[in-house]
Design a protein around this motif. Structure first.
Motif, PDB file in Angstrom:
ATOM      1  N   ALA A  57      40.661 -67.818   4.110  1.00 37.13           N
ATOM      2  CA  ALA A  57      39.986 -67.598   5.390  1.00 37.13           C
ATOM      3  C   ALA A  57      39.911 -68.903   6.183  1.00 37.13           C
ATOM      4  O   ALA A  57      40.111 -68.917   7.404  1.00 37.13           O
ATOM      5  CB  ALA A  57      38.593 -67.023   5.160  1.00 37.13           C
ATOM      6  N   ARG A  58      39.638 -69.978   5.490  1.00 37.49           N
ATOM      7  CA  ARG A  58      39.552 -71.306   6.132  1.00 37.49           C
ATOM      8  C   ARG A  58      40.883 -71.668   6.784  1.00 37.49           C
ATOM      9  O   ARG A  58      40.928 -72.117   7.935  1.00 37.49           O
ATOM     10  CB  ARG A  58      39.173 -72.328   5.060  1.00 37.49           C
ATOM     11  N   MET A  59      41.989 -71.472   6.050  1.00 39.29           N
ATOM     12  CA  MET A  59      43.306 -71.793   6.595  1.00 39.29           C
ATOM     13  C   MET A  59      43.607 -70.935   7.820  1.00 39.29           C
ATOM     14  O   MET A  59      44.136 -71.428   8.826  1.00 39.29           O
ATOM     15  CB  MET A  59      44.378 -71.620   5.520  1.00 39.29           C
ATOM     16  N   CYS A  60      43.248 -69.662   7.756  1.00 38.08           N
ATOM     17  CA  CYS A  60      43.487 -68.759   8.890  1.00 38.08           C
ATOM     18  C   CYS A  60      42.626 -69.137  10.091  1.00 38.08           C
ATOM     19  O   CYS A  60      43.059 -69.011  11.233  1.00 38.08           O
ATOM     20  CB  CYS A  60      43.213 -67.316   8.471  1.00 38.08           C
ATOM     21  N   ARG A  61      41.439 -69.625   9.822  1.00 39.87           N
ATOM     22  CA  ARG A  61      40.546 -70.060  10.898  1.00 39.87           C
ATOM     23  C   ARG A  61      41.138 -71.297  11.596  1.00 39.87           C
ATOM     24  O   ARG A  61      41.050 -71.426  12.814  1.00 39.87           O
ATOM     25  CB  ARG A  61      39.163 -70.356  10.334  1.00 39.87           C
ATOM     26  N   HIS A  62      41.760 -72.189  10.833  1.00 46.48           N
ATOM     27  CA  HIS A  62      42.416 -73.361  11.435  1.00 46.48           C
ATOM     28  C   HIS A  62      43.465 -72.927  12.450  1.00 46.48           C
ATOM     29  O   HIS A  62      43.632 -73.558  13.495  1.00 46.48           O
ATOM     30  CB  HIS A  62      43.112 -74.214  10.367  1.00 46.48           C
ATOM     31  N   VAL A  63      44.194 -71.889  12.113  1.00 49.01           N
ATOM     32  CA  VAL A  63      45.296 -71.432  12.955  1.00 49.01           C
ATOM     33  C   VAL A  63      44.802 -70.497  14.063  1.00 49.01           C
ATOM     34  O   VAL A  63      45.493 -70.277  15.044  1.00 49.01           O
ATOM     35  CB  VAL A  63      46.380 -70.761  12.074  1.00 49.01           C
ATOM     36  N   GLY A  64      43.608 -69.960  13.893  1.00 50.98           N
ATOM     37  CA  GLY A  64      43.037 -69.097  14.920  1.00 50.98           C
ATOM     38  C   GLY A  64      43.416 -67.633  14.804  1.00 50.98           C
ATOM     39  O   GLY A  64      43.388 -66.909  15.800  1.00 50.98           O
ATOM     40  N   ASN A  65      43.738 -67.183  13.597  1.00 54.10           N
ATOM     41  CA  ASN A  65      44.062 -65.771  13.406  1.00 54.10           C
ATOM     42  C   ASN A  65      42.817 -65.052  12.888  1.00 54.10           C
ATOM     43  O   ASN A  65      42.566 -65.001  11.685  1.00 54.10           O
ATOM     44  CB  ASN A  65      45.235 -65.615  12.440  1.00 54.10           C
ATOM     45  N   ASP A  66      42.047 -64.489  13.820  1.00 57.67           N
ATOM     46  CA  ASP A  66      40.778 -63.860  13.472  1.00 57.67           C
ATOM     47  C   ASP A  66      40.953 -62.637  12.574  1.00 57.67           C
ATOM     48  O   ASP A  66      40.105 -62.371  11.721  1.00 57.67           O
ATOM     49  CB  ASP A  66      40.009 -63.476  14.731  1.00 57.67           C
ATOM     50  N   ALA A  67      42.038 -61.898  12.761  1.00 55.77           N
ATOM     51  CA  ALA A  67      42.261 -60.711  11.933  1.00 55.77           C
ATOM     52  C   ALA A  67      42.460 -61.105  10.470  1.00 55.77           C
ATOM     53  O   ALA A  67      41.901 -60.462   9.570  1.00 55.77           O
ATOM     54  CB  ALA A  67      43.472 -59.922  12.444  1.00 55.77           C
ATOM     55  N   LEU A  68      43.225 -62.158  10.226  1.00 54.60           N
ATOM     56  CA  LEU A  68      43.411 -62.609   8.844  1.00 54.60           C
ATOM     57  C   LEU A  68      42.145 -63.242   8.294  1.00 54.60           C
ATOM     58  O   LEU A  68      41.846 -63.102   7.108  1.00 54.60           O
ATOM     59  CB  LEU A  68      44.603 -63.564   8.732  1.00 54.60           C
ATOM     60  N   VAL A  69      41.378 -63.922   9.141  1.00 60.30           N
ATOM     61  CA  VAL A  69      40.091 -64.467   8.693  1.00 60.30           C
ATOM     62  C   VAL A  69      39.234 -63.326   8.167  1.00 60.30           C
ATOM     63  O   VAL A  69      38.689 -63.390   7.060  1.00 60.30           O
ATOM     64  CB  VAL A  69      39.355 -65.217   9.833  1.00 60.30           C
ATOM     65  N   LYS A  70      39.109 -62.257   8.953  1.00 61.16           N
ATOM     66  CA  LYS A  70      38.303 -61.101   8.538  1.00 61.16           C
ATOM     67  C   LYS A  70      38.840 -60.481   7.255  1.00 61.16           C
ATOM     68  O   LYS A  70      38.077 -60.092   6.372  1.00 61.16           O
ATOM     69  CB  LYS A  70      38.266 -60.049   9.647  1.00 61.16           C
ATOM     70  N   HIS A  71      40.153 -60.392   7.150  1.00 63.60           N
ATOM     71  CA  HIS A  71      40.774 -59.824   5.950  1.00 63.60           C
ATOM     72  C   HIS A  71      40.353 -60.609   4.713  1.00 63.60           C
ATOM     73  O   HIS A  71      39.899 -60.036   3.725  1.00 63.60           O
ATOM     74  CB  HIS A  71      42.298 -59.821   6.098  1.00 63.60           C
ATOM     75  N   TYR A  72      40.494 -61.924   4.765  1.00 64.68           N
ATOM     76  CA  TYR A  72      40.164 -62.743   3.598  1.00 64.68           C
ATOM     77  C   TYR A  72      38.660 -62.829   3.361  1.00 64.68           C
ATOM     78  O   TYR A  72      38.219 -62.855   2.220  1.00 64.68           O
ATOM     79  CB  TYR A  72      40.817 -64.115   3.697  1.00 64.68           C
ATOM     80  N   GLU A  73      37.884 -62.844   4.426  1.00 62.92           N
ATOM     81  CA  GLU A  73      36.427 -62.841   4.244  1.00 62.92           C
ATOM     82  C   GLU A  73      35.952 -61.546   3.588  1.00 62.92           C
ATOM     83  O   GLU A  73      34.955 -61.548   2.876  1.00 62.92           O
ATOM     84  CB  GLU A  73      35.713 -63.068   5.578  1.00 62.92           C
TER      85      GLU A  73
END
Length: 163
Positions: A57-73
């Motif tokens: 989620a942290r890596m996805c947040r760096h890149v700004g992909n909110d959908a993947l952040v939510k997926h991993y969270e």
């Protein structure tokens, strides 16, 4: 069946891009298998499933992909490892030196991978990260960053097909 990558990129199965992806179904199937292997392996070693989810989620947040952040969270929400929840933020630390070192390493592999040197591996070892766990961390970072790039590329293709 639509894969996670197709869902996140918003590729409709009946679109031109969706039809093209069906011709590469094996690549998408293998990507799904890699996702499961790095996120929820049978033997997580020293990277618990919760830690893996938080770092992803942290890596996805760096890149700004909110959908993947939510997926991993969502994986973290079902984990007993809530002590690592602070690591989902790029500036977050959990106060455990080993896990915080892994988070900093994941940041570098996501934001500036060309800057990685042998000293970064030595820093991980000094923080108590074993060699097998350094490999596990590298696999996780490699996959998540691959996934981010594939989703971004498919979104660009989808947008190009709509024009």
């Amino acid at each position: 069946m639509t894969t996670l990558i197709e869902q996140l990129a918003g590729v409709a199965p009946d679109s031109q891009l969706g039809q093209a992806l069906r011709m590469r179904a094996e690549v998408l199937r293998l990507s799904e298998a890699a996702h499961d292997a790095v996120l929820v392996p049978r033997d997580p070693g020293g990277l618990s499933h919760g830690l893996r989810a938080a770092l992803a989620a942290r890596m996805c947040r760096h890149v700004g992909n909110d959908a993947l952040v939510k997926h991993y969270e969502s994986y973290l929400a079902h984990s007993a490892d809530l002590d690592v929840a602070a690591l989902v933020r790029p500036d977050g630390i959990c106060g455990e030196p080993r896990q915080d070192a892994m988070a900093r390493h994941a940041d570098m592999l996501t934001c500036a991978p060309r800057n990685a040197t042998r000293n970064d591996i030595l820093t991980l070892k000094a923080a108590g990260v074993s060699e097998p766990d350094i490999v596990r961390l590298s696999e996780l970072a490699a996959f998540v960053n691959y996934q981010l790039r594939v989703v971004a590329g498919l979104k660009l293709l989808k947008d190009a097909c709509l024009q």
